[in-house]
Design an enzyme around this catalytic site. Structure first.
Site, PDB file in Angstrom:
ATOM      1  CD1 TRP A  13      -0.408  -4.032  25.104  1.00 46.96           C
ATOM      2  CD2 TRP A  13      -0.952  -5.738  23.773  1.00 46.96           C
ATOM      3  NE1 TRP A  13      -1.694  -3.818  24.667  1.00 46.96           N
ATOM      4  CE2 TRP A  13      -2.058  -4.856  23.834  1.00 46.96           C
ATOM      5  CE3 TRP A  13      -1.086  -6.894  22.993  1.00 46.96           C
ATOM      6  CZ2 TRP A  13      -3.256  -5.078  23.155  1.00 46.96           C
ATOM      7  CZ3 TRP A  13      -2.276  -7.115  22.310  1.00 46.96           C
ATOM      8  CH2 TRP A  13      -3.343  -6.219  22.389  1.00 46.96           C
ATOM      9  CD  GLU A  44      -1.549  -2.410   1.735  1.00 51.65           C
ATOM     10  OE1 GLU A  44      -0.320  -2.655   1.775  1.00 51.65           O
ATOM     11  OE2 GLU A  44      -2.409  -3.241   2.054  1.00 51.65           O
TER      12      GLU A  44
END
Lengths: 540, 540
Positions: free
Chosen positions: A439, A326
């Site tokens: 995390w 992209e």
């Protein structure tokens, strides 16, 4: 200022006028050919003429199913400079996806390599819009096939007008290229590149502070021309008169090392898996790679150990970059600022193993639930990207809104950004592991594992856990003739990470499933691990 | 691709985020100051706020009458990023032209250096639209003056909001800058630079194959910031995080040499007259110039002898470039192609004393009465230029059509182009000498003369001749304490040129009249020569 258009015609004309005697070194099935740019540009004119005579008009899509070679390079310029769209097709997608991509793009003509012809034969009954298939081959005869609408690339060029005009008034916002991402979920999504985007991206590649692609270089794009336009290198290289070495069909690490030695390649670009194989070739063979001033690596994170080996053992400078389909692709590049050169070797390596600084022209942000993350090298957030060579939508696709919001591309990559602005990819948003509310970065553990001398490659994924919500599991592929136990792996990791980061299980595998462009396919790996764990549970 | 705008706001934001700790070294009347980019960018926000509070709005022109220093750099970005127009005014034009320029541009506010304040006082009754004059000074007090509408730059900045937003949505085709050419005939003509033009030109300066301006550089633009934006260097340098050394008011060759030594300047840019003076300073002083990786020289042709002296005596690589106010300015740059590096030293020097190859993004042609000239290094024609940083008209001026025709800028420079595409300026169309139906290049003879060890500078002009239509006359300025006779000069030239090229007369002068930017002012020289010749005729 003049309203001249930033288009590919300007680029071809520059090469045609000023770099006629520079060359493209093209490996095909019949051998390695050295072809001057004067010939390449003449053939670009001819190909444009041939495609016109087949009825290809402005805006029509022309697909390519091809390796990196001079004919593919000719298509790179002939198709966009006649106002049509160069649609580079990934040769490694499933037959179903291949047919989907060709039909979704509504390709009118396909240019297909001789040895890749079976791919198109397999899906011939599924494809809907293709009127002509042009076979790219060195041979006189076309392959035997049941397809009737085929033609020979070389015969078409021979008959075509070498003076076919390239359109230099093409509006810069016209679509020049189209490439489908091999996403890990759902159907492939198309990314359309404008002339303007390619032109500006090419300039970015030529900046001394990025890749510094130059007329002096002998550049070898190993990254396939069907994958984000080989990172845009063939476009910039032709414009700047750079000698190009195009490694052709099925380039093995040995072939690549030979090309580097034989043609004194100064810079080469590829994904980490390519460089892992290349390192093995260097270990086994005795190649002269002293011409290499730069290895450019992107696509996924390069393990620090690999960077170290290239630089200290082989004295090949290793440059880490980041981008995606992209983004054309260049977004960041790990170069040190002048005052960072004074840091000690280990600190410099640490910085250079990050994805690096955003290149001029592109803007980035990291955002989490509180807004923009501070540049502290610690706080994590999703990377957002904006700029003139960043896509603003997927091609004719309603799922665009997920990724393109508020004027920014939401990359799905989780990053931290340090005080100097250097980005580090911590994980994919979808691959982060949340254990006990904290995390864990799968990528960090993977990189640590891949620095172990017995490990060939490693991938870390989350498995559901009743107590901690998720827990990491490591999947490890050992190098040939190496052994390692689960306990040894855990002991190796223990000094490097907080205790809760250490994977609960280490599974040894023959291979880690990968996407068509060599990235770990974690979706498939999760299925595989689930199966392995349930088998081991039931057997225990 | 995203429709993000190629504007200066992107460039400032990049520097602000990523190069906060890099510096600008600014020489002002009070000394040399080292200022971090963090401070510069904060002051850019403040200046934008201050100008807004003075009523400056989008499209308004703000003039600067200033040397190269940090305040001028702040104006370079603050004015365009608020949507206004940075109008850099040449301090060396006549009072009449100064008033004309300010009035023609309709400047609403002026930023004026303390020591240049007399220039504006002198024309205060002629200027029509200026509402406020801001004095740039390090001092607390403003200069004594009869002008009432004055304010202090530093006080305004102190009061202004450091969080004033810069407009990042400015359309790239908006005018960012305005600069009047010091033409040799008629009133000065304005050239308007768009954001897009400056952005693209900056990228061109960063290309490894052009100037390769980099974060690693310590760049000193000696060419004035009132002359074609100091060749665009301050724009590119801030964007790329390059350290900038701005040499301030009245920089003498000695001051420049000291700055190079003290701040380890890696590249510096100026016109040939600057470098002639610099060479004299190096001969007289004992300066360490080993940090210089590149001297960039343009504006007019650098004599081959000067290039040789810089390189062989001082080991300073000398890069010859070409452009003009109308072209932002970079059009060509003399770098060798990789395979030309193998030529012997003399051939390389010969090539590098040409104006060089057109840079990527720009197109050129040479045309004469038969059409496009062949690239044979011999046939001459007028140089035409086209591209996204080339002006398409003079600012609000009906004389534009003379120079801008059929989509090309007609430069008025006579060139030949060699087989490799390298351009050599042979003369100005107006300065070519036509003798007996054959063309004689005044520039070629000038360069030959300036290679003589006793010659400081030389200019060659045509005088009317009843038999040959025109004949060359050489005007020579000798170095201090050197002597030379007319006959000796002719003898020196004889082996180098066809007989009819040898000037009929050699006149020795104290000085050759120059334009405000240091080019030979041949119009004035012709008048002077006419007078000298008529005197000598009448006395004989």
């Amino acid at each position: 200022m003049m309203q001249t258009q930033l288009n590919l015609t300007t680029m071809v004309k520059h090469a045609e006028k000023y770099f006629a005697d520079k060359t493209v070194i093209s490996r095909t099935l019949s051998g390695v050919h050295t072809i001057p740019y004067s010939k390449i540009t003449e053939r670009i004119h001819r190909l444009a003429g041939a495609l016109k005579s087949l009825g290809v008009g402005k805006g029509d899509r022309v697909g390519t199913i091809a390796w990196n070679h001079h004919r593919h390079l000719e298509a790179y310029f002939a198709i966009p400079t006649m106002g049509a769209v160069l649609h580079t097709i990934n040769i490694r997608v499933s037959p179903d996806d291949l047919a989907y991509i060709i039909n979704h793009a509504e390709d009118k003509v396909l240019l297909v390599d001789e040895d890749l012809f079976p791919l198109i034969e397999r899906v011939k009954d599924q494809i809907t819009d293709v009127e002509k298939i042009i076979v790219m081959t060195d041979k006189e005869e076309l392959p035997e096939t049941s397809l009737t609408n085929i033609a020979s690339y070389e015969s078409l060029l021979e008959e075509a007008d070498p003076d076919t005009e390239l359109d230099d008034a093409i509006d810069e916002n016209t679509i020049a290229g189209l490439c489908y991402t091999s996403g890990t979920t759902g159907r492939p999504k198309g990314v359309a590149y404008s002339h303007r985007g390619i032109y500006l991206h090419s300039l970015a590649l030529g900046l001394k502070d990025t890749v510094g692609l130059s007329e002096e270089d002998i550049a070898m794009p190993i990254v396939p021309m069907f994958h984000v336009n080989a990172w845009g290198m063939p476009f910039a290289a032709l414009w700047f008169g750079t000698t190009q070495v195009l490694p052709g069909p099925m380039p093995t690490p040995q072939i690549l090392a030979e090309l580097v030695e034989d043609y004194k390649v100064t810079m080469a670009a590829g994904v980490p898996t390519i460089w892992m194989g290349f390192l093995q070739a260097l270990e086994q063979g005795n190649y002269d790679t002293s011409s290499l001033r730069c290895i450019l690596c992107g696509g996924s994170a390069a393990p620090k150990g690999m960077i170290r080996t290239f630089e200290s053992t082989y004295h090949i400078p290793f440059v880490h970059a980041y981008g995606m389909t992209e983004t054309s692709p260049i977004v960041t590049l790990a170069r040190l600022k002048s005052y960072q050169q004074e840091l000690d070797e280990e600190e410099r390596l640490e910085l250079r193993s990050r994805q690096g600084m955003v290149v001029p022209g592109i803007e980035i942000r990291g955002i989490n639930e509180h807004g923009d993350i501070p540049h502290d090298g610690n706080t994590i957030g999703e990377l957002l990207v904006r700029g003139p060579w960043i896509a603003d939508a997927y091609y004719k696709n309603d799922r665009s809104e997920e990724s393109f919001r508020d004027g920014w591309l939401h990359t799905g990559d989780v990053v931290n950004i340090d005080e100097e602005g250097s980005v580090k990819i911590v994980d994919r948003t979808k691959d982060m592991i949340k254990s006990g509310g904290e995390w864990i970065s799968s990528v960090d553990i993977e990189n640590a594992l891949m620095a172990h001398e017995a490990v060939f490659e490693a991938s870390v994924i989350a498995v559901p856990d009743p107590k901690w919500q998720e827990r990491p599991v490591a999947c490890v592929v050992l190098k040939e003739k190496k052994t390692l136990t689960e306990e040894e792996v855990k002991e190796f990791l223990t000094p490097q990470f907080a205790k809760y980061w250490i994977p609960d299980r280490v599974l040894f595998m023959e291979e880690i499933p990968k996407t068509s462009v060599g990235k770990f396919l974690k979706r498939a790996l999760r299925d595989q691990v689930e199966e392995m764990l349930s088998l081991s549970d039931s057997s225990s």
